[in-house]
Design a protein around this motif. Structure first.
Motif, mmCIF file in Angstrom:
data_model
loop_
_atom_site.group_PDB
_atom_site.id
_atom_site.type_symbol
_atom_site.label_atom_id
_atom_site.label_comp_id
_atom_site.label_asym_id
_atom_site.label_seq_id
_atom_site.Cartn_x
_atom_site.Cartn_y
_atom_site.Cartn_z
ATOM 1 N N LYS A 1 0.781 10.404 24.278
ATOM 2 C CA LYS A 1 0.532 9.035 24.189
ATOM 3 C C LYS A 1 0.571 8.136 22.913
ATOM 4 C CE LYS A 1 -2.948 9.513 27.922
ATOM 5 N NZ LYS A 1 -4.286 9.436 28.647
ATOM 6 N N VAL A 2 1.240 7.221 22.975
ATOM 7 C CA VAL A 2 1.776 6.335 21.851
ATOM 8 C C VAL A 2 1.253 5.209 21.627
ATOM 9 C CG1 VAL A 2 4.111 7.252 22.396
ATOM 10 C CG2 VAL A 2 3.598 5.144 23.225
ATOM 11 N N VAL A 3 1.189 4.739 20.490
ATOM 12 C CA VAL A 3 0.713 3.442 20.144
ATOM 13 C C VAL A 3 1.454 2.172 20.702
ATOM 14 C CG1 VAL A 3 0.074 1.691 18.100
ATOM 15 C CG2 VAL A 3 -0.297 4.316 17.980
ATOM 16 N N GLY A 4 0.869 1.240 21.268
ATOM 17 C CA GLY A 4 1.592 0.353 21.903
ATOM 18 C C GLY A 4 1.680 -1.110 21.179
ATOM 19 N N GLY A 5 2.606 -2.052 21.630
ATOM 20 C CA GLY A 5 2.870 -3.420 20.944
ATOM 21 C C GLY A 5 3.151 -3.399 19.530
ATOM 22 N N TRP A 6 3.985 -2.499 19.000
ATOM 23 C CA TRP A 6 4.012 -2.316 17.567
ATOM 24 C C TRP A 6 5.463 -3.010 17.346
ATOM 25 C CZ3 TRP A 6 2.458 2.408 14.520
ATOM 26 C CH2 TRP A 6 2.319 2.198 13.268
ATOM 27 N N ALA A 7 5.370 -4.219 16.951
ATOM 28 C CA ALA A 7 6.559 -5.047 16.745
ATOM 29 C C ALA A 7 6.961 -5.269 15.155
ATOM 30 C CB ALA A 7 6.188 -6.458 17.145
ATOM 31 N N VAL A 8 7.992 -5.844 15.008
ATOM 32 C CA VAL A 8 8.556 -5.940 13.342
ATOM 33 C C VAL A 8 7.464 -6.659 12.414
ATOM 34 C CG1 VAL A 8 9.921 -8.080 13.783
ATOM 35 C CG2 VAL A 8 10.482 -6.459 12.016
ATOM 36 N N ASN A 9 7.242 -6.280 11.320
ATOM 37 C CA ASN A 9 6.601 -7.010 10.577
ATOM 38 C C ASN A 9 4.988 -6.737 10.909
ATOM 39 O OD1 ASN A 9 8.473 -7.976 8.890
ATOM 40 N ND2 ASN A 9 8.716 -9.811 10.200
ATOM 41 N N GLU A 10 4.525 -5.459 11.472
ATOM 42 C CA GLU A 10 3.207 -5.419 11.802
ATOM 43 C C GLU A 10 2.838 -3.931 11.257
ATOM 44 O OE1 GLU A 10 2.859 -7.863 15.973
ATOM 45 O OE2 GLU A 10 2.953 -5.731 16.335
ATOM 46 N N GLY A 11 1.734 -3.578 11.001
ATOM 47 C CA GLY A 11 1.281 -2.361 10.330
ATOM 48 C C GLY A 11 0.164 -1.925 11.031
ATOM 49 N N LEU A 12 -0.065 -0.381 10.549
ATOM 50 C CA LEU A 12 -1.252 0.433 10.986
ATOM 51 C C LEU A 12 -1.810 0.971 9.498
ATOM 52 C CD1 LEU A 12 -3.266 1.278 13.084
ATOM 53 C CD2 LEU A 12 -1.871 3.206 13.407
ATOM 54 N N GLN A 13 -2.951 0.197 9.159
ATOM 55 C CA GLN A 13 -3.831 0.894 7.764
ATOM 56 C C GLN A 13 -4.753 2.006 8.058
ATOM 57 O OE1 GLN A 13 -7.265 -1.311 5.961
ATOM 58 N NE2 GLN A 13 -5.172 -2.111 4.736
ATOM 59 N N PHE A 14 -4.715 3.119 7.376
ATOM 60 C CA PHE A 14 -5.560 4.203 6.970
ATOM 61 C C PHE A 14 -6.395 3.988 6.034
ATOM 62 C CE2 PHE A 14 -2.120 5.730 9.935
ATOM 63 C CZ PHE A 14 -2.758 6.847 10.494
ATOM 64 N N ASN A 15 -7.692 3.753 6.398
ATOM 65 C CA ASN A 15 -8.577 3.583 5.253
ATOM 66 C C ASN A 15 -9.432 5.020 5.270
ATOM 67 O OD1 ASN A 15 -10.982 3.041 3.534
ATOM 68 N ND2 ASN A 15 -11.918 1.727 4.852
ATOM 69 N N PHE A 16 -8.967 5.886 4.005
ATOM 70 C CA PHE A 16 -9.799 7.050 3.843
ATOM 71 C C PHE A 16 -11.072 7.124 3.282
ATOM 72 C CE2 PHE A 16 -5.178 8.008 4.090
ATOM 73 C CZ PHE A 16 -5.109 9.345 4.908
ATOM 74 N N GLY A 17 -11.836 5.949 2.947
ATOM 75 C CA GLY A 17 -13.062 5.745 2.236
ATOM 76 C C GLY A 17 -13.050 5.965 0.955
ATOM 77 N N SER A 18 -12.138 6.526 0.183
ATOM 78 C CA SER A 18 -12.045 6.892 -1.136
ATOM 79 C C SER A 18 -10.321 7.210 -1.333
ATOM 80 C CB SER A 18 -13.245 7.933 -1.636
ATOM 81 O OG SER A 18 -12.539 9.318 -1.173
ATOM 82 N N ALA A 19 -10.170 7.179 -2.466
ATOM 83 C CA ALA A 19 -8.945 7.267 -2.932
ATOM 84 C C ALA A 19 -8.248 8.750 -2.570
ATOM 85 C CB ALA A 19 -8.666 6.762 -4.595
ATOM 86 N N VAL A 20 -7.317 8.849 -2.069
ATOM 87 C CA VAL A 20 -6.577 10.355 -1.885
ATOM 88 C C VAL A 20 -5.163 9.863 -2.377
ATOM 89 C CG1 VAL A 20 -7.947 10.664 0.064
ATOM 90 C CG2 VAL A 20 -5.790 9.331 0.654
ATOM 91 N N SER A 21 -4.301 10.955 -2.599
ATOM 92 C CA SER A 21 -3.080 11.129 -2.991
ATOM 93 C C SER A 21 -2.218 12.306 -2.262
ATOM 94 C CB SER A 21 -3.178 11.845 -4.579
ATOM 95 O OG SER A 21 -1.968 11.742 -5.208
ATOM 96 N N PRO A 22 -1.837 11.684 -1.206
ATOM 97 C CA PRO A 22 -1.086 12.570 -0.294
ATOM 98 C C PRO A 22 0.349 12.968 -1.025
ATOM 99 C CG PRO A 22 -1.188 10.526 0.679
ATOM 100 C CD PRO A 22 -2.253 10.390 -0.453
#
Length: 255
Positions: free
Chosen positions: A50-71
């Motif tokens: 299943k997919v995320v819906g309604g994702w239009a241009v100039n929109e974003g999804l932010q991941f808050n990891f709770g502390s700094a990470v370095s992927p």
């Protein structure tokens, strides 16, 4: 490249998700929290159906990891192919302008897409729809890739399992019930590993156990990328002093 495992070793699936709008016309761009997407929880639920819906241009999804990470990579599963560019932004604050460092993903193919990232320790990592709508994003995670510390021996076993069950009825009639999709089970054998090799495999196994899905790449770069789980715990056998053997058994997932 060596066979590589991409897995969620930084906590993407437990990260807090925030959707919002992005002013890509500004330099640097700016993120503002807003009710922009639908079903954004699907991006880190561990499933690819299943997919995320309604994702239009100039929109974003932010991941808050709770502390700094370095992927050093971002993995995205898409159900459709698109040439709409995605930008991976990062920041130390939940809102406002991003740090000036970013990585672009020019296009997505159907299936898993792996993007190498510039390593930078930040708490907030955002997928930015920079060019157009994103209609097929089913799963996203960040992490540090794990190159297998040695090549498996030649006896790599791939077992194919059909998803049908045969039912024999009166009169020798046979009926077939489709219970699940076909899947593969892959067995990698390591016959001569050192204590350091054993430690690195144990660290990976202790995080994913038999619950967390991950990506197994046959060449570490172009794929194919297999979406799998461990079938059983790793068992190590001492073959010589400080030399071990082990099998890694993985089942391919269909959703």
């Amino acid at each position: 490249m060596a066979k590589t495992i991409y897995y969620d070793n930084l906590g993407s699936r437990s990260a807090t998700l925030t959707d919002g709008t992005i002013n890509n016309g500004a330099s640097p761009a700016e993120f503002t929290s807003a009710d922009a997407l639908t079903d954004e929880h699907r991006a880190n639920d561990g499933g690819i159906a299943k997919v995320v819906g309604g994702w239009a241009v100039n929109e974003g999804l932010q991941f808050n990891f709770g502390s700094a990470v370095s992927p050093n990579f971002c993995a995205i599963y898409s159900t459709v192919a698109t040439d709409n560019e995605i930008r991976v932004n990062r920041d130390s604050a939940a809102s406002g302008t991003f740090t000036g460092i970013f990585n672009d993903i020019d296009s997505l193919a159907v299936g898993w897409n792996i993007r190498t990232l510039t390593e930078l320790s930040m708490q907030y990592w955002t997928l930015n729809s920079k060019e157009g709508d994103l209609t097929g994003i089913a799963e996203v995670f960040f992490g540090k890739q794990f190159e297998l510390p040695l090549e498996p021996t030649a006896n790599i076993i791939t077992k194919h399992t059909f998803g049908t069950e045969e039912v024999k009825a009166y009169g020798a009639n046979r009926y077939y019930i489709n219970k699940h999709d076909n899947y593969k089970t892959m067995t990698l054998s390591f016959n001569h590993m050192t204590s350091a090799n054993k430690t690195s495999l144990e660290a990976f196994s202790n995080i994913v156990t038999d619950r967390e899905p991950f990506i197994y790449s046959e060449d570490g770069a172009t794929g194919p990328f297999h979406w799998v789980r461990l079938v059983r715990p790793l068992t190590f056998k001492t073959v010589l002093p400080d030399i071990f053997s082990c099998q890694v058994v993985m089942r391919e997932l269909t959703s």
